[in-house]
Design a protein around this motif. Structure first.
Motif, PDB file in Angstrom:
ATOM      1  N   MET A   1       0.814  -1.182   0.000  1.00 13.28           N
ATOM      2  CA  MET A   1       0.000   0.000   0.000  1.00 13.28           C
ATOM      3  C   MET A   1       0.864   1.255   0.000  1.00 13.28           C
ATOM      4  N   SER A   2       2.074   1.143  -0.450  1.00 13.36           N
ATOM      5  CA  SER A   2       2.946   2.312  -0.477  1.00 13.36           C
ATOM      6  C   SER A   2       2.430   3.336  -1.478  1.00 13.36           C
ATOM      7  N   GLY A   3       2.698   4.583  -1.165  1.00  8.35           N
ATOM      8  CA  GLY A   3       2.262   5.656  -2.044  1.00  8.35           C
ATOM      9  C   GLY A   3       0.827   6.078  -1.855  1.00  8.35           C
ATOM     10  N   VAL A   4       0.160   5.556  -0.847  1.00  6.57           N
ATOM     11  CA  VAL A   4      -1.225   5.931  -0.582  1.00  6.57           C
ATOM     12  C   VAL A   4      -1.258   6.814   0.664  1.00  6.57           C
ATOM     13  N   GLU A   5      -1.893   7.954   0.529  1.00  7.85           N
ATOM     14  CA  GLU A   5      -2.047   8.893   1.647  1.00  7.85           C
ATOM     15  C   GLU A   5      -3.512   8.881   2.080  1.00  7.85           C
ATOM     16  N   ILE A   6      -3.742   8.880   3.386  1.00  8.59           N
ATOM     17  CA  ILE A   6      -5.107   8.921   3.919  1.00  8.59           C
ATOM     18  C   ILE A   6      -5.379  10.355   4.368  1.00  8.59           C
ATOM     19  N   ARG A  10     -13.425  16.205   6.841  1.00  8.20           N
ATOM     20  CA  ARG A  10     -14.518  16.218   7.824  1.00  8.20           C
ATOM     21  C   ARG A  10     -15.758  16.903   7.256  1.00  8.20           C
ATOM     22  N   THR A  11     -15.563  17.958   6.489  1.00 12.30           N
ATOM     23  CA  THR A  11     -16.708  18.680   5.920  1.00 12.30           C
ATOM     24  C   THR A  11     -17.542  17.775   5.021  1.00 12.30           C
ATOM     25  N   ALA A  12     -16.882  16.962   4.219  1.00 14.07           N
ATOM     26  CA  ALA A  12     -17.589  16.047   3.315  1.00 14.07           C
ATOM     27  C   ALA A  12     -17.967  14.741   4.000  1.00 14.07           C
ATOM     28  N   GLY A  13     -17.427  14.497   5.206  1.00 15.81           N
ATOM     29  CA  GLY A  13     -17.701  13.241   5.898  1.00 15.81           C
ATOM     30  C   GLY A  13     -17.042  12.069   5.211  1.00 15.81           C
ATOM     31  N   ARG A  14     -15.781  12.274   4.785  1.00 14.98           N
ATOM     32  CA  ARG A  14     -15.068  11.214   4.073  1.00 14.98           C
ATOM     33  C   ARG A  14     -13.629  11.127   4.545  1.00 14.98           C
ATOM     34  N   LEU A  15     -13.172   9.910   4.638  1.00 18.71           N
ATOM     35  CA  LEU A  15     -11.765   9.618   4.841  1.00 18.71           C
ATOM     36  C   LEU A  15     -11.315   9.052   3.495  1.00 18.71           C
ATOM     37  N   ASP A  16     -10.444   9.777   2.789  1.00 13.79           N
ATOM     38  CA  ASP A  16     -10.042   9.398   1.435  1.00 13.79           C
ATOM     39  C   ASP A  16      -8.661   8.767   1.408  1.00 13.79           C
ATOM     40  N   ALA A  17      -8.504   7.738   0.584  1.00 11.67           N
ATOM     41  CA  ALA A  17      -7.199   7.162   0.266  1.00 11.67           C
ATOM     42  C   ALA A  17      -6.813   7.732  -1.092  1.00 11.67           C
ATOM     43  N   VAL A  18      -5.679   8.427  -1.126  1.00 11.38           N
ATOM     44  CA  VAL A  18      -5.249   9.125  -2.334  1.00 11.38           C
ATOM     45  C   VAL A  18      -3.921   8.544  -2.804  1.00 11.38           C
ATOM     46  N   ALA A  19      -3.862   8.205  -4.096  1.00 11.45           N
ATOM     47  CA  ALA A  19      -2.630   7.692  -4.711  1.00 11.45           C
ATOM     48  C   ALA A  19      -2.454   8.402  -6.053  1.00 11.45           C
ATOM     49  N   GLY A  20      -1.302   8.970  -6.259  1.00 14.49           N
ATOM     50  CA  GLY A  20      -1.046   9.655  -7.531  1.00 14.49           C
ATOM     51  C   GLY A  20      -1.999  10.796  -7.792  1.00 14.49           C
ATOM     52  N   GLY A  21      -2.451  11.456  -6.715  1.00  8.86           N
ATOM     53  CA  GLY A  21      -3.372  12.579  -6.873  1.00  8.86           C
ATOM     54  C   GLY A  21      -4.815  12.182  -7.106  1.00  8.86           C
ATOM     55  N   GLU A  22      -5.100  10.892  -7.097  1.00  4.54           N
ATOM     56  CA  GLU A  22      -6.449  10.378  -7.374  1.00  4.54           C
ATOM     57  C   GLU A  22      -7.000   9.669  -6.138  1.00  4.54           C
ATOM     58  N   VAL A  46     -13.484   0.899  -2.352  1.00  4.39           N
ATOM     59  CA  VAL A  46     -12.163   0.945  -2.981  1.00  4.39           C
ATOM     60  C   VAL A  46     -12.403   0.730  -4.470  1.00  4.39           C
ATOM     61  N   GLU A  47     -11.798   1.595  -5.286  1.00  2.63           N
ATOM     62  CA  GLU A  47     -11.949   1.469  -6.734  1.00  2.63           C
ATOM     63  C   GLU A  47     -11.445   0.098  -7.182  1.00  2.63           C
ATOM     64  N   PRO A  48     -12.137  -0.548  -8.126  1.00  5.48           N
ATOM     65  CA  PRO A  48     -11.783  -1.911  -8.537  1.00  5.48           C
ATOM     66  C   PRO A  48     -10.307  -2.106  -8.904  1.00  5.48           C
ATOM     67  N   ALA A  49      -9.700  -1.138  -9.544  1.00  3.14           N
ATOM     68  CA  ALA A  49      -8.296  -1.281  -9.948  1.00  3.14           C
ATOM     69  C   ALA A  49      -7.345  -1.295  -8.756  1.00  3.14           C
ATOM     70  N   HIS A  50      -7.847  -0.927  -7.574  1.00  5.68           N
ATOM     71  CA  HIS A  50      -6.999  -0.833  -6.383  1.00  5.68           C
ATOM     72  C   HIS A  50      -7.395  -1.834  -5.293  1.00  5.68           C
ATOM     73  N   GLU A  51      -8.336  -2.714  -5.586  1.00  5.07           N
ATOM     74  CA  GLU A  51      -8.745  -3.719  -4.612  1.00  5.07           C
ATOM     75  C   GLU A  51      -7.608  -4.699  -4.345  1.00  5.07           C
ATOM     76  N   GLY A  52      -7.613  -5.262  -3.145  1.00  9.32           N
ATOM     77  CA  GLY A  52      -6.619  -6.264  -2.787  1.00  9.32           C
ATOM     78  C   GLY A  52      -5.267  -5.702  -2.406  1.00  9.32           C
TER      79      GLY A  52
END
Length: 109
Positions: A1-6, A10-22, A46-52
């Motif tokens: 899971m390297s390269g992923v930032e969490i 809070r405003t949107a009520g989301r905890l996002d996993a971001v990789a490569g700006g996406e 989790v987006e299908p391309a990033h599952e597992g």
């Protein structure tokens, strides 16, 4: 899971996993204020391309860490987060049943 930032949005009520700006995954949650303050996750994706790749688990772990830093419980209504919490009781303390009932009532309304 390297390269992923969490990131917590809070405003949107989301905890996002971001990789490569996406955004490649997220947990949607709300803040319960009554009868006590709690974080309530309701959906994990989790987006299908990033599952597992451990992204959903990293999101759940960070949600509990965030709650710990804020000294509030997590009331997992999201099936994934609830299952993750059962597998990691040392990192995911159980919430008061009254908070769970209040969270379910808020979702119902």
């Amino acid at each position: 899971m390297s390269g992923v930032e969490i990131r917590d949005d809070r405003t949107a009520g989301r905890l996002d996993a971001v990789a490569g700006g996406e955004v490649v995954g997220h947990i949607e949650y709300f803040v319960l204020d009554s009868p006590a303050r709690a974080l309530v996750p309701v959906h994990t994706l989790v987006e299908p391309a990033h599952e597992g790749k451990g992204i959903a688990g990293a999101l759940a772990r960070e949600l509990y860490a965030l709650a710990g830093r804020e000294a509030v419980p997590v009331v997992p209504l999201c099936p994934y987060v609830a299952a993750w919490a059962e597998r990691h009781p040392d990192e995911a303390p159980a919430a008061d049943p009254a908070l769970a009932a209040a969270a379910k009532e808020r979702v119902r309304r």
